[in-house]
Every structure is written in structure tokens, then in C-alpha cells.
Write a protein that holds these residues in place. Structure first.
Motif, PDB file in Angstrom:
ATOM      1  N   LYS A  62       0.862  -1.189   0.000  1.00  0.00           N
ATOM      2  CA  LYS A  62       0.000   0.000   0.000  1.00  0.00           C
ATOM      3  C   LYS A  62       0.899   1.239   0.000  1.00  0.00           C
ATOM      4  N   ILE A  63       0.574   2.187  -0.864  1.00  0.00           N
ATOM      5  CA  ILE A  63       1.381   3.401  -0.924  1.00  0.00           C
ATOM      6  C   ILE A  63       0.490   4.637  -0.935  1.00  0.00           C
ATOM      7  N   THR A  64       1.026   5.707  -0.402  1.00  0.00           N
ATOM      8  CA  THR A  64       0.349   7.000  -0.462  1.00  0.00           C
ATOM      9  C   THR A  64       1.328   8.026  -0.998  1.00  0.00           C
ATOM     10  N   LEU A  65       0.899   8.700  -2.059  1.00  0.00           N
ATOM     11  CA  LEU A  65       1.690   9.786  -2.634  1.00  0.00           C
ATOM     12  C   LEU A  65       1.132  11.100  -2.081  1.00  0.00           C
ATOM     13  N   GLU A  66       2.037  11.914  -1.557  1.00  0.00           N
ATOM     14  CA  GLU A  66       1.602  13.142  -0.905  1.00  0.00           C
ATOM     15  C   GLU A  66       1.659  14.330  -1.860  1.00  0.00           C
ATOM     16  N   CYS A  67       0.673  15.209  -1.715  1.00  0.00           N
ATOM     17  CA  CYS A  67       0.652  16.463  -2.463  1.00  0.00           C
ATOM     18  C   CYS A  67       0.122  17.541  -1.540  1.00  0.00           C
ATOM     19  N   SER A  68       0.879  18.594  -1.388  1.00  0.00           N
ATOM     20  CA  SER A  68       0.407  19.705  -0.565  1.00  0.00           C
ATOM     21  C   SER A  68       0.724  21.022  -1.252  1.00  0.00           C
ATOM     22  N   GLN A  69      -0.117  22.011  -1.011  1.00  0.00           N
ATOM     23  CA  GLN A  69       0.058  23.314  -1.647  1.00  0.00           C
ATOM     24  C   GLN A  69      -0.161  24.426  -0.627  1.00  0.00           C
ATOM     25  N   THR A  70       0.570  25.506  -0.840  1.00  0.00           N
ATOM     26  CA  THR A  70       0.489  26.646   0.075  1.00  0.00           C
ATOM     27  C   THR A  70      -0.166  27.847  -0.599  1.00  0.00           C
ATOM     28  N   MET A  71      -0.865  27.610  -1.697  1.00  0.00           N
ATOM     29  CA  MET A  71      -1.467  28.700  -2.459  1.00  0.00           C
ATOM     30  C   MET A  71      -2.920  28.943  -2.098  1.00  0.00           C
ATOM     31  N   GLY A  72      -3.499  28.056  -1.284  1.00  0.00           N
ATOM     32  CA  GLY A  72      -4.894  28.241  -0.891  1.00  0.00           C
ATOM     33  C   GLY A  72      -5.891  27.963  -2.000  1.00  0.00           C
ATOM     34  N   HIS A  73      -5.461  27.254  -3.032  1.00  0.00           N
ATOM     35  CA  HIS A  73      -6.345  26.982  -4.164  1.00  0.00           C
ATOM     36  C   HIS A  73      -7.362  25.902  -3.826  1.00  0.00           C
ATOM     37  N   ASP A  74      -8.584  26.072  -4.323  1.00  0.00           N
ATOM     38  CA  ASP A  74      -9.612  25.054  -4.110  1.00  0.00           C
ATOM     39  C   ASP A  74      -9.437  23.863  -5.047  1.00  0.00           C
ATOM     40  N   LYS A  75      -9.066  24.136  -6.298  1.00  0.00           N
ATOM     41  CA  LYS A  75      -9.020  23.069  -7.296  1.00  0.00           C
ATOM     42  C   LYS A  75      -7.662  22.356  -7.264  1.00  0.00           C
TER      43      LYS A  75
END
Lengths: 111, 113
Positions: free
Chosen positions: A18-31
Motif C-alpha cells: 500500500k502506498i500514499t503519494l503526498e501532495c500539498s500546496q500553500t497557495m490556498g487553491h480550491d481546485k
């Protein structure tokens, strides 16, 4: 500086894990979006989200799942990795009146 | 109707020459046409974009030419440089699909010094 971050950059894992790829953003975007891309090839949309608790499947059927519990975080999970999942996974965001902005991707290899 | 067809698949141009990549679409509802540039190991990045109310848009050495009647648009790179070597993607989108992009298949551009 506002940006989008993907971890890990490279992942080599055995079949069935089982794997989880992480994605995070600091732009406050909804999409936010997940694309699958074999290196240098066409991009295929596999998941997208227009806000917290909103997720949709994209054009390319994928065995992965996503969640959007917080605006800044959009992880992708594969419950049981297979060699056919070997690819590059790109996360992107888009704000109002702004273009699609991509992270640098996670290159996944399933052995 | 949703497809965007991109050509050529690969292109080799001498330094200083003009690189031309073409895209064609069918859905006349498309109203936003971006070009993205992708270097190895990086995500695609917006290079230049056009809306159908103009026939040409220029930013530095990069120009989009848009032909609404032919449903075609192209990217021209003037005075091509080795640093322009990358994969280029055209795309199209429309307002009522929340501007979700329909992508071309990409063109691998190599500029020879």
C-alpha cells in the motif's frame, strides 16, 4: 513562496504494498488534480477535487483513491501496488483566473 | 469532439532556427488554448496561452498563432536555443467544463547546437 510540493520524488516498491503519494500546496487553491504520465508522454487526468470533501474520478480509469480533508492536502493512495502502476504521478492546483500549476511529480516503480 | 491532436511527435531544429508545433481541435466550444513546457524531471509549466478573440499572441521568442475557422493553433519558437529543448504540450478547455484541460499528446523538441 507559495508552491506545490510532492513527496516522495522517487519510490520503488514491491507488488502488493500500500502506498500514499503526498501532495500539498500553500497557495490556498480550491481546485487540485492528479495526473498520470509516462515520462515525456501524454498527461491523463485520474482524479480531481474542487474543494474540501469533494473528489471526482478523471478521464483515465485508475485503481487509486484520493481524499481532500484539508484544502492544502490531496493525497493519492494505492491499496495494492502492481507493476502496471509504474508511472509518474503529477499533482496540480488551479486558483480563480490562474493557470494550472504543477508539482515536480513522484516517479513510482513497482517491482 | 473532445480530442486535441498535436503534431509532430518529435522535432529536431538547429540552433537559431524556428520551431513550429501544431495542434488541431474539433470542439468549437473550446475558448482557452494554453501551451505548456516540460523539462525532464519537472512538472509542465505554462508557457503561453491564447483565447479565440485574437489570432496571434507573442511573448518574447514564443508566439501562438490561432486560426479559428480551421480549428488549429500553433506554437512558434523563434531563434530556437538549446535551452528550449523540452517536451511541449498544447491543450484546450471551455468554461462549462470548469476549464478542465484536454491535452495534446506532446512534442519532444531537440535544439541542436
Amino acid at each position: 513562496e507559495a508552491d506545490i510540493y510532492q513527496t516522495p520524488r522517487y519510490l520503488v516498491i514491491g507488488t502488493g504494498k500500500k502506498i500514499t503519494l503526498e501532495c500539498s500546496q500553500t497557495m490556498g487553491h480550491d481546485k487540485m488534480y492528479w495526473y498520470q504520465q509516462d515520462p515525456g508522454m501524454e498527461l491523463h487526468l485520474i482524479h480531481y477535487s474542487y474543494g474540501v470533501n469533494s473528489t471526482e474520478k478523471g478521464d483515465l480509469s485508475s485503481e487509486s483513491t484520493v481524499s481532500r480533508i484539508r484544502t492544502e492536502h490531496f493525497p493519492l493512495t494505492l491499496e495494492s501496488a502492481r507493476p502496471s502502476h509504474t508511472s509518474q504521478y503529477l499533482c496540480a492546483t488551479r486558483g480563480p483566473n490562474s493557470p494550472l500549476h504543477f508539482g515536480n511529480g513522484t516517479r513510482l516503480t513497482v517491482t | 469532439q473532445q480530442q486535441v491532436k498535436q503534431s509532430p511527435q518529435s522535432l529536431i531544429v538547429q540552433k537559431g532556427g524556428i520551431s513550429i508545433i501544431n495542434c488541431a481541435y474539433e470542439n468549437t466550444a473550446f475558448d482557452y488554448f494554453p501551451w505548456y513546457q516540460q523539462f525532464p524531471g519537472k512538472g509542465p509549466a505554462l508557457l503561453i496561452a491564447i483565447r479565440p478573440d485574437v489570432s496571434e499572441k507573442k511573448e518574447g521568442r514564443f508566439t501562438i498563432s490561432f486560426n479559428k475557422s480551421a480549428k488549429q493553433f500553433s506554437l512558434h519558437i523563434m531563434d530556437s536555443q538549446p535551452g528550449d529543448s523540452a517536451t511541449y504540450f498544447c491543450a484546450a478547455s471551455k468554461r462549462d467544463s470548469n476549464y478542465q484541460l484536454i491535452w495534446g499528446a506532446g512534442t519532444k523538441l531537440i535544439i541542436k547546437p
